[in-house]
Design a protein around this motif. Structure first.
Motif, PDB file in Angstrom:
ATOM      1  N   TYR A   4      86.109  55.171  67.823  1.00  0.00           N
ATOM      2  CA  TYR A   4      85.389  54.491  68.911  1.00  0.00           C
ATOM      3  C   TYR A   4      85.547  52.973  68.868  1.00  0.00           C
ATOM      4  O   TYR A   4      85.375  52.291  69.876  1.00  0.00           O
ATOM      5  N   GLU A  24      84.157  65.133  61.062  1.00  0.00           N
ATOM      6  CA  GLU A  24      83.660  63.890  60.457  1.00  0.00           C
ATOM      7  C   GLU A  24      82.877  64.095  59.169  1.00  0.00           C
ATOM      8  O   GLU A  24      81.679  63.797  59.102  1.00  0.00           O
ATOM      9  N   GLU A  56      88.279  62.831  69.384  1.00  0.00           N
ATOM     10  CA  GLU A  56      87.154  62.183  70.082  1.00  0.00           C
ATOM     11  C   GLU A  56      87.485  60.736  70.346  1.00  0.00           C
ATOM     12  O   GLU A  56      87.924  60.015  69.444  1.00  0.00           O
ATOM     13  N   HIS A  59      80.264  71.320  62.917  1.00  0.00           N
ATOM     14  CA  HIS A  59      79.959  70.004  63.500  1.00  0.00           C
ATOM     15  C   HIS A  59      78.494  69.694  63.197  1.00  0.00           C
ATOM     16  O   HIS A  59      77.661  69.594  64.085  1.00  0.00           O
ATOM     17  N   GLU A 117      72.582  62.946  71.579  1.00  0.00           N
ATOM     18  CA  GLU A 117      73.325  62.043  70.699  1.00  0.00           C
ATOM     19  C   GLU A 117      72.557  61.847  69.382  1.00  0.00           C
ATOM     20  O   GLU A 117      72.101  60.768  69.047  1.00  0.00           O
ATOM     21  N   TRP A 118      72.381  62.921  68.670  1.00  0.00           N
ATOM     22  CA  TRP A 118      71.825  62.908  67.316  1.00  0.00           C
ATOM     23  C   TRP A 118      70.533  62.083  67.215  1.00  0.00           C
ATOM     24  O   TRP A 118      69.646  62.287  68.032  1.00  0.00           O
ATOM     25  N   GLN A 123      74.791  69.643  70.165  1.00  0.00           N
ATOM     26  CA  GLN A 123      74.572  68.590  71.166  1.00  0.00           C
ATOM     27  C   GLN A 123      74.442  69.128  72.588  1.00  0.00           C
ATOM     28  O   GLN A 123      73.934  68.443  73.458  1.00  0.00           O
TER      29      GLN A 123
HETATM   30  C1  GCO Z   1      80.397  61.607  66.042  1.00  0.00           C
HETATM   31  C2  GCO Z   1      80.321  63.007  66.479  1.00  0.00           C
HETATM   32  C3  GCO Z   1      79.883  63.150  67.890  1.00  0.00           C
HETATM   33  C4  GCO Z   1      79.121  61.992  68.462  1.00  0.00           C
HETATM   34  C5  GCO Z   1      80.052  60.954  69.055  1.00  0.00           C
HETATM   35  C6  GCO Z   1      79.332  59.745  69.594  1.00  0.00           C
HETATM   36  O1  GCO Z   1      81.457  61.023  66.057  1.00  0.00           O
HETATM   37  O2  GCO Z   1      79.371  61.023  65.688  1.00  0.00           O
HETATM   38  O3  GCO Z   1      81.469  63.741  66.243  1.00  0.00           O
HETATM   39  O4  GCO Z   1      79.109  64.281  67.782  1.00  0.00           O
HETATM   40  O5  GCO Z   1      78.255  62.401  69.450  1.00  0.00           O
HETATM   41  O6  GCO Z   1      80.918  60.507  68.084  1.00  0.00           O
HETATM   42  O7  GCO Z   1      78.590  59.112  68.617  1.00  0.00           O
END
Ligand code: GCO
Length: 453
Positions: free
Chosen positions: A301, A166, A359, A121, A413-414, A20
């Motif tokens: 989150y 994750e 996170e 990751h 962001e992926w 990232q």
């Molecule tokens: C995830 C990853 C992070 C993301 C973050 C926001 O949780 O998806 O660990 O790389 O960028 O969470 O989506």
């Protein structure tokens, strides 16, 4: 809100991940990753963005560490890129890949910032994806070999390790919904095997880290379980939330028991064992998977919300958030209870020595104003309320050792490319200029005073 005091030893940090932020996707012998491949497949990433340059952290790491120092971070969570270190996934180690992390780690340590390193990751060497990636058990053993190289090389300086980030995302987004690399939609049977192979990789990682570390170290992982919060504080709703948290849906590999039961009990749930989609495994593998950990890192989150429901045999009912409920630009509903309940049910169910939030954070529409600042009040409010929920955990006696804000800086962001800004540092992708957002300045005060106001 009244002032909340945090313990002196509390580890305040921020997190990022190799793919990232680093960029330099073909530099110094780095191999192609599954994400490089997905990024360059038309139509897969918003705006056609790629991680080719990202935040150019590979070249700007010194400046970035200086900013961490300025904020006062006690710790920094980073990940090492497997394709940078072993470009083909197995075999030859790339010394220049190791060199980069040598420079970065030395820079962190000379600034008194403790590195927390994640070994995986999501950036898998494409050569291994070509051999079925996580559908193939061999990938778990290749991961262990890679882990060995990293640990042998860096464990004189790194004493906090995470095997994986994750795993449920790697499995579900990578091999089921296809949003993430490698972008596939596999059957339930194969999904269960992907779950098992990732878990095996994790277990082998734990064993490898303990076996090769030059120093006494802490080993854990960063995990994103399904988090459930009760609609009210009534005992009935709390009990219902716990039931929902422990609920197993055999067709849904986000279900917590798929991951936590093998990791903490060494056994798949009976329903999985009896199902036609049971993965192939051995008792020896289950032992490896359930090796004791020093900590569990939680990435969280938001939360699903439930209430008690006597009419449902499962005992709970899902409550949708109202349409107008405050959301981040990811469209995630804001609910600070995700922090409290993210730990509570785990701690009550399994023997877990120590927790970190590895996170938590939020994406908002950030704009640079004429004063060359980013006044991200919404992010400050988000962090304040989530820190308060963490404080409640500490007050209730849960062993929460630290908190890593996602993210140190805006980054790739992926599948959403650069459209989402999670950073406490603003990244101007055209110039690669960084700007400390107001949230970074606020966080600096929190870290200095050990108080949240
Ligand atoms: C995830 C990853 C992070 C993301 C973050 C926001 O949780 O998806 O660990 O790389 O960028 O969470 O989506």
């Amino acid at each position: 809100m009244k002032t909340l005091k945090f313990p002196k030893s509390f580890v305040w940090g921020a997190a990022t991940a190799s793919h990232q932020i680093e960029g330099a996707w073909q530099e110094d012998g780095k191999g192609e990753s599954n994400w490089d491949r997905l990024n360059h497949t038309p139509g897969k990433i918003e705006n056609g963005d790629t991680g080719d340059v990202a935040c150019d952290h590979y070249h700007r790491y010194k400046e970035d560490v200086a900013l961490m120092k300025h904020i006062g971070l006690k710790a920094y969570r980073l990940s090492t890129a497997w394709p940078r270190i072993i470009p083909n996934g197995t075999g030859k180690v790339n010394p220049k890949g190791l060199d980069f992390y040598d420079r970065l780690l030395d820079e962190l340590l000379s600034n008194n910032i403790i590195p927390f390193v994640t070994l995986y990751h999501w950036d898998l060497p494409q050569k291994l994806e070509d051999k079925l990636g996580w559908r193939n058990k061999d990938t778990a053993y290749a991961y262990a070999d890679y882990a060995k190289e990293v640990v042998k090389h860096f464990s004189d300086r790194v004493t906090n390790w995470m095997t994986f980030n994750e795993m449920p995302c790697s499995a579900n987004l990578g091999y089921k919904s296809g949003e993430h690399a490698p972008g596939l939609k596999e059957s339930n049977k194969i999904m269960n095997q992907v779950v098992h192979n990732l878990l095996l990789g994790h277990g082998l990682g734990v064993k490898t880290i303990r076996g090769y570390s030059k120093k006494k170290c802490d080993v854990g992982l960063a995990h994103n379980g399904a988090v459930v919060a009760p609609q009210t504080n009534s005992p009935a709703d709390i009990a219902a939330a716990k039931k929902a948290w422990a609920y197993l849906d055999l067709q849904n590999q986000w279900s917590n028991p798929f991951w936590f039961e093998p990791m903490f009990k060494g056994k798949y749930p009976d329903a999985v064992l009896k199902s036609k989609d049971v993965p192939s495994f051995t008792p020896a593998e289950m032992k490896i998977i359930s090796a004791p950990l020093d900590f569990l890192g939680i990435n969280v989150y938001s939360a699903g919300v439930v209430c008690a429901d006597k009419n449902n045999p499962a005992g709970f009912k899902k409550i949708p958030y109202p349409k107008k409920h405050p959301k981040t630009t990811m469209n995630w509903d804001i609910n600070p209870d995700c922090i409290y309940y993210g730990v509570k049910f785990l701690a009550e169910t399994y023997k877990i020595k120590k927790f970190y939030f590895t996170e938590n954070g939020a994406a908002f529409k950030d704009i640079v104003t004429k004063d060359n600042r980013v006044h991200d009040k919404a992010r400050i409010d988000y962090l304040r309320n989530h820190f308060a929920s963490a404080h409640r955990l500490i007050k209730d006696g849960f062993n929460l050792a630290g908190y890593f804000v996602w993210s140190l800086m805006d980054n790739f962001e992926w599948q959403k490319g650069y459209s989402q800004r999670f950073g406490i540092i603003y990244t101007d992708y055209k110039t690669q200029k960084r700007i400390l957002k107001d949230s970074a300045l606020w966080y600096k005060e929190v870290i200095k005073s050990k108080e949240v106001k």
